[in-house]
Design a protein around this motif. Structure first.
Motif, PDB file in Angstrom:
ATOM      1  N   PRO A  27       0.837  -1.213   0.000  1.00 54.67           N
ATOM      2  CA  PRO A  27       0.000   0.000   0.000  1.00 54.67           C
ATOM      3  C   PRO A  27       0.867   1.256   0.000  1.00 54.67           C
ATOM      4  CG  PRO A  27       0.057  -0.960   2.191  1.00 54.67           C
ATOM      5  CD  PRO A  27       0.778  -1.929   1.287  1.00 54.67           C
ATOM      6  N   PHE A  28       0.241   2.336  -0.382  1.00 55.83           N
ATOM      7  CA  PHE A  28       0.940   3.613  -0.410  1.00 55.83           C
ATOM      8  C   PHE A  28       1.157   4.118   1.015  1.00 55.83           C
ATOM      9  CE2 PHE A  28       0.692   8.285  -0.467  1.00 55.83           C
ATOM     10  CZ  PHE A  28       1.799   8.561  -1.252  1.00 55.83           C
ATOM     11  N   ILE A  29       2.404   4.451   1.328  1.00 55.76           N
ATOM     12  CA  ILE A  29       2.779   4.932   2.663  1.00 55.76           C
ATOM     13  C   ILE A  29       3.537   6.247   2.490  1.00 55.76           C
ATOM     14  CG2 ILE A  29       3.945   4.370   4.820  1.00 55.76           C
ATOM     15  CD1 ILE A  29       3.846   1.450   4.050  1.00 55.76           C
ATOM     16  N   SER A  30       3.257   7.196   3.345  1.00 59.11           N
ATOM     17  CA  SER A  30       3.951   8.477   3.280  1.00 59.11           C
ATOM     18  C   SER A  30       3.882   9.157   4.636  1.00 59.11           C
ATOM     19  CB  SER A  30       3.334   9.388   2.202  1.00 59.11           C
ATOM     20  OG  SER A  30       2.004   9.716   2.548  1.00 59.11           O
ATOM     21  N   LEU A  31       4.712  10.173   4.790  1.00 57.00           N
ATOM     22  CA  LEU A  31       4.735  11.017   5.982  1.00 57.00           C
ATOM     23  C   LEU A  31       4.579  12.469   5.563  1.00 57.00           C
ATOM     24  CD1 LEU A  31       7.684   9.446   8.038  1.00 57.00           C
ATOM     25  CD2 LEU A  31       5.239   9.266   8.544  1.00 57.00           C
ATOM     26  N   GLU A  32       4.030  13.267   6.449  1.00 56.77           N
ATOM     27  CA  GLU A  32       3.904  14.689   6.170  1.00 56.77           C
ATOM     28  C   GLU A  32       5.256  15.378   6.200  1.00 56.77           C
ATOM     29  OE1 GLU A  32       1.161  16.393   8.850  1.00 56.77           O
ATOM     30  OE2 GLU A  32      -0.583  15.267   8.101  1.00 56.77           O
ATOM     31  N   SER A  33       6.137  14.905   7.085  1.00 56.94           N
ATOM     32  CA  SER A  33       7.468  15.485   7.205  1.00 56.94           C
ATOM     33  C   SER A  33       8.483  14.364   7.410  1.00 56.94           C
ATOM     34  CB  SER A  33       7.528  16.463   8.381  1.00 56.94           C
ATOM     35  OG  SER A  33       8.836  16.959   8.558  1.00 56.94           O
ATOM     36  N   TYR A  34       9.635  14.529   6.786  1.00 52.87           N
ATOM     37  CA  TYR A  34      10.696  13.531   6.896  1.00 52.87           C
ATOM     38  C   TYR A  34      11.904  14.086   7.653  1.00 52.87           C
ATOM     39  CZ  TYR A  34       8.117  10.743   3.500  1.00 52.87           C
ATOM     40  OH  TYR A  34       7.146   9.996   2.863  1.00 52.87           O
ATOM     41  N   ASP A  35      11.628  14.928   8.620  1.00 50.99           N
ATOM     42  CA  ASP A  35      12.714  15.507   9.415  1.00 50.99           C
ATOM     43  C   ASP A  35      13.112  14.619  10.582  1.00 50.99           C
ATOM     44  OD1 ASP A  35      12.645  17.678   7.718  1.00 50.99           O
ATOM     45  OD2 ASP A  35      11.230  18.807   8.985  1.00 50.99           O
ATOM     46  N   ASP A  36      12.194  13.862  11.104  1.00 54.88           N
ATOM     47  CA  ASP A  36      12.466  13.015  12.269  1.00 54.88           C
ATOM     48  C   ASP A  36      12.902  11.633  11.779  1.00 54.88           C
ATOM     49  OD1 ASP A  36      12.674  11.812  14.711  1.00 54.88           O
ATOM     50  OD2 ASP A  36      10.560  12.101  15.283  1.00 54.88           O
ATOM     51  N   ILE A  37      14.138  11.259  12.061  1.00 55.17           N
ATOM     52  CA  ILE A  37      14.671   9.981  11.611  1.00 55.17           C
ATOM     53  C   ILE A  37      14.011   8.818  12.337  1.00 55.17           C
ATOM     54  CG2 ILE A  37      16.576  10.060  13.236  1.00 55.17           C
ATOM     55  CD1 ILE A  37      16.662   8.680   9.642  1.00 55.17           C
ATOM     56  N   ASN A  38      13.658   9.014  13.600  1.00 58.96           N
ATOM     57  CA  ASN A  38      13.005   7.929  14.348  1.00 58.96           C
ATOM     58  C   ASN A  38      11.604   7.639  13.803  1.00 58.96           C
ATOM     59  OD1 ASN A  38      15.181   7.534  16.171  1.00 58.96           O
ATOM     60  ND2 ASN A  38      14.505   9.301  17.383  1.00 58.96           N
ATOM     61  N   GLN A  39      10.913   8.671  13.408  1.00 55.65           N
ATOM     62  CA  GLN A  39       9.597   8.469  12.812  1.00 55.65           C
ATOM     63  C   GLN A  39       9.701   7.730  11.479  1.00 55.65           C
ATOM     64  OE1 GLN A  39       7.444  12.119  12.294  1.00 55.65           O
ATOM     65  NE2 GLN A  39       5.497  11.091  11.835  1.00 55.65           N
ATOM     66  N   ILE A  40      10.747   8.005  10.734  1.00 53.31           N
ATOM     67  CA  ILE A  40      10.957   7.301   9.464  1.00 53.31           C
ATOM     68  C   ILE A  40      11.239   5.827   9.720  1.00 53.31           C
ATOM     69  CG2 ILE A  40      12.469   7.141   7.457  1.00 53.31           C
ATOM     70  CD1 ILE A  40      12.864  10.158   7.642  1.00 53.31           C
ATOM     71  N   ARG A  41      12.047   5.541  10.715  1.00 54.49           N
ATOM     72  CA  ARG A  41      12.362   4.147  11.030  1.00 54.49           C
ATOM     73  C   ARG A  41      11.114   3.371  11.465  1.00 54.49           C
ATOM     74  NH1 ARG A  41      17.589   5.812  14.745  1.00 54.49           N
ATOM     75  NH2 ARG A  41      19.054   6.298  13.011  1.00 54.49           N
ATOM     76  N   ASP A  42      10.230   4.016  12.182  1.00 51.81           N
ATOM     77  CA  ASP A  42       9.018   3.329  12.641  1.00 51.81           C
ATOM     78  C   ASP A  42       7.995   3.151  11.515  1.00 51.81           C
ATOM     79  OD1 ASP A  42      10.137   3.230  15.154  1.00 51.81           O
ATOM     80  OD2 ASP A  42       9.148   5.086  15.840  1.00 51.81           O
ATOM     81  N   LYS A  43       7.964   4.062  10.587  1.00 48.60           N
ATOM     82  CA  LYS A  43       6.939   4.036   9.549  1.00 48.60           C
ATOM     83  C   LYS A  43       7.276   3.051   8.437  1.00 48.60           C
ATOM     84  CE  LYS A  43       3.139   5.768   7.740  1.00 48.60           C
ATOM     85  NZ  LYS A  43       1.819   5.684   8.411  1.00 48.60           N
ATOM     86  N   PHE A  44       8.543   2.969   8.066  1.00 52.26           N
ATOM     87  CA  PHE A  44       8.962   2.144   6.927  1.00 52.26           C
ATOM     88  C   PHE A  44       9.829   0.991   7.426  1.00 52.26           C
ATOM     89  CE2 PHE A  44       8.523   6.551   5.511  1.00 52.26           C
ATOM     90  CZ  PHE A  44       7.556   6.415   4.523  1.00 52.26           C
ATOM     91  N   PRO A  45       9.370  -0.249   7.329  1.00 50.92           N
ATOM     92  CA  PRO A  45      10.159  -1.392   7.818  1.00 50.92           C
ATOM     93  C   PRO A  45      11.519  -1.544   7.136  1.00 50.92           C
ATOM     94  CG  PRO A  45       7.874  -2.020   7.522  1.00 50.92           C
ATOM     95  CD  PRO A  45       8.005  -0.657   6.945  1.00 50.92           C
ATOM     96  N   PRO A  46      11.665  -1.324   5.817  1.00 53.35           N
ATOM     97  CA  PRO A  46      13.002  -1.462   5.225  1.00 53.35           C
ATOM     98  C   PRO A  46      14.004  -0.425   5.710  1.00 53.35           C
ATOM     99  CG  PRO A  46      11.290  -1.612   3.545  1.00 53.35           C
ATOM    100  CD  PRO A  46      10.635  -1.120   4.781  1.00 53.35           C
ATOM    101  N   LEU A  47      13.524   0.653   6.345  1.00 55.59           N
ATOM    102  CA  LEU A  47      14.415   1.713   6.831  1.00 55.59           C
ATOM    103  C   LEU A  47      14.563   1.679   8.347  1.00 55.59           C
ATOM    104  CD1 LEU A  47      13.047   4.675   4.666  1.00 55.59           C
ATOM    105  CD2 LEU A  47      14.836   3.029   4.084  1.00 55.59           C
ATOM    106  N   ALA A  48      14.264   0.557   8.961  1.00 51.71           N
ATOM    107  CA  ALA A  48      14.288   0.487  10.428  1.00 51.71           C
ATOM    108  C   ALA A  48      15.697   0.590  10.998  1.00 51.71           C
ATOM    109  CB  ALA A  48      13.624  -0.812  10.892  1.00 51.71           C
ATOM    110  N   LYS A  49      16.729   0.286  10.220  1.00 49.86           N
ATOM    111  CA  LYS A  49      18.104   0.273  10.750  1.00 49.86           C
ATOM    112  C   LYS A  49      19.009   1.264  10.042  1.00 49.86           C
ATOM    113  CE  LYS A  49      17.814  -4.650  11.913  1.00 49.86           C
ATOM    114  NZ  LYS A  49      18.429  -6.001  11.714  1.00 49.86           N
TER     115      LYS A  49
END
Length: 415
Positions: A27-49
């Motif tokens: 499914p389509f996944i997105s964030l309003e802002s990509y400034d917080d690295i921890n939020q990116i890690r939680d939202k996208f499983p391939p970017l968790a590390k």
């Protein structure tokens, strides 16, 4: 709390892999802002590390590849959904490297004209020819997927890699020494150069990354999904190409498949193009109207005829046959022999050339006369073609009569 986050990330990874196994699109996944690295890690499983202090073991037995892409759109989708694919030959190269690996296989990503490396990922699965991502930048071009896990996402300038060079040997060319950022797509690096690049990604710090472009890229991806979702034309073509790709995953090419398909259609005797298809054809001359009864000479935009109305070319059309028959009436050799007796032509006082012009159907051997005698051109007219003593009529291809008269040349006096 930390343990719960780890369990939640593992659950998202398993859910993501399960959707791929069920041949379902992520499914389509997105964030309003990509400034917080921890939020990116939680939202996208391939970017968790991403961008953590990774420890690499036995790098001497690992394999490293350069991945060059034409734009940022495909890398954006690869980062969000943890998948990647390329042409058939390059997929085969990565598949062999993963199946025959002793340790991990790492990929260094860069975009053409970006002047930097944008990320480092780890190959986590062999090539899957059954799962196809529909929303790459160009539709119906790439099929099958690898799963990847991203380790670093940051822009590192090419200046940091200037001293890392490698010899590249291409088919039909000599060996050349190039920097790693000038190597072609899917080039395997030497073990020494791969370790150097890994240490640069591990130690260098950069505040710039592709995340700055994610809001705009998310918008483009969303529009792309809307155009292709529930599009019957796209779905039909996608199923056709993907079914052929699954039979020959490491030797399939969309361009060659379409070329062979068109050749098979053109060789069919009664192949009928789709209704309303248009093409360019050359219109015949006007005095000999063909099937279409055109009024303008040149290239016209015309609807494709049915198979019984095919335009078979100039030398098989009705107007050319009529023209050829008219020419044969004047060039046909008369047969004077009839019932065993030779017929003689009656002698008349008029010249033979005039008689032939008045009565072209007479049994006169026209080939015995020269061209000058046939049109009654005397020696004076041969020397001065511009002056014609008698009025003559010429019939052109458009049935327009042009009359040439002997007009005396009058001198013009200047006042």
């Amino acid at each position: 709390m930390m343990i719960n986050q780890i369990y939640f990330r593992n659950y998202l990874n398993l859910l993501f892999l399960f959707k791929q196994m069920m041949n379902d699109q992520p499914p389509f996944i997105s964030l309003e802002s990509y400034d917080d690295i921890n939020q990116i890690r939680d939202k996208f499983p391939p970017l968790a590390k991403i961008n953590l202090n990774h420890e690499f073991n036995n790098l001497e037995e690992c394999k490293f590849f350069i991945i060059r892409t034409q734009g940022e759109d495909n890398v954006h989708r690869a980062m969000k959904y943890g998948i990647w694919t390329s042409s058939s030959r390059k997929n085969e190269r990565l598949h062999e490297a993963f199946t025959n690996k002793k340790q991990e296989v790492y990929l260094f990503f860069t975009e053409i004209n970006s002047m930097c490396f944008s990320g480092m990922a780890k190959l986590t699965s062999a090539f899957n020819p059954k799962f196809h991502f529909k929303f790459w930048l160009i539709e119906n071009k790439w099929f099958g997927t690898f799963t990847i896990e991203w380790l670093y996402i940051k822009d590192l300038s090419f200046k940091l890699f200037e001293n890392i060079k490698q010899i590249q040997k291409l088919e039909g060319s000599d060996e050349t020494l190039k920097s790693v950022y000038d190597l072609i797509d899917c080039t395997e690096l030497s073990n020494e150069n791969g370790i150097k690049m890994t240490k640069i990604f591990q130690n260098e710090v950069s505040n710039k990354s592709l995340f700055e472009e994610f809001p705009q890229l998310d918008k483009l991806e969303f529009e792309n999904r809307e155009e292709r979702t529930n599009n019957q034309r796209f779905e039909k073509k996608f199923k056709e190409l993907s079914s052929v790709f699954e039979t020959i995953p490491f030797s399939f090419s969309v361009a060659s498949y379409e070329r062979k398909k068109n050749n098979r259609k053109s060789q069919g005797g009664y192949y009928q193009p789709p209704y309303g298809q248009q093409y360019y054809y050359q219109q015949p001359y006007q005095p000999y109207q063909s099937y279409y009864q055109q009024q303008q000479v040149g290239y016209q935009f015309q609807q494709t005829p049915q198979y019984w109305q095919q335009n078979n070319g100039f030398y098989q059309n009705q107007y050319y046959q009529q023209l050829n028959n008219n020419k044969q009436q004047y060039s046909r050799q008369p047969n004077y022999e009839k019932s065993g007796r030779l017929y003689q032509q009656p002698q008349q006082s008029q010249p033979q050339g005039i008689e032939q012009q008045q009565n072209p159907d007479a049994n006169v051997d026209a080939q015995n006369f020269s061209l000058d005698q046939r049109f009654q051109i005397n020696n004076q007219q041969q020397q001065k073609r511009t002056k014609i003593d008698k009025t003559k009529k010429y019939q052109n291809k458009n049935e327009v009569e042009y009359v040439e008269k002997n007009q005396p040349q009058s001198s013009v006096q200047k006042g």
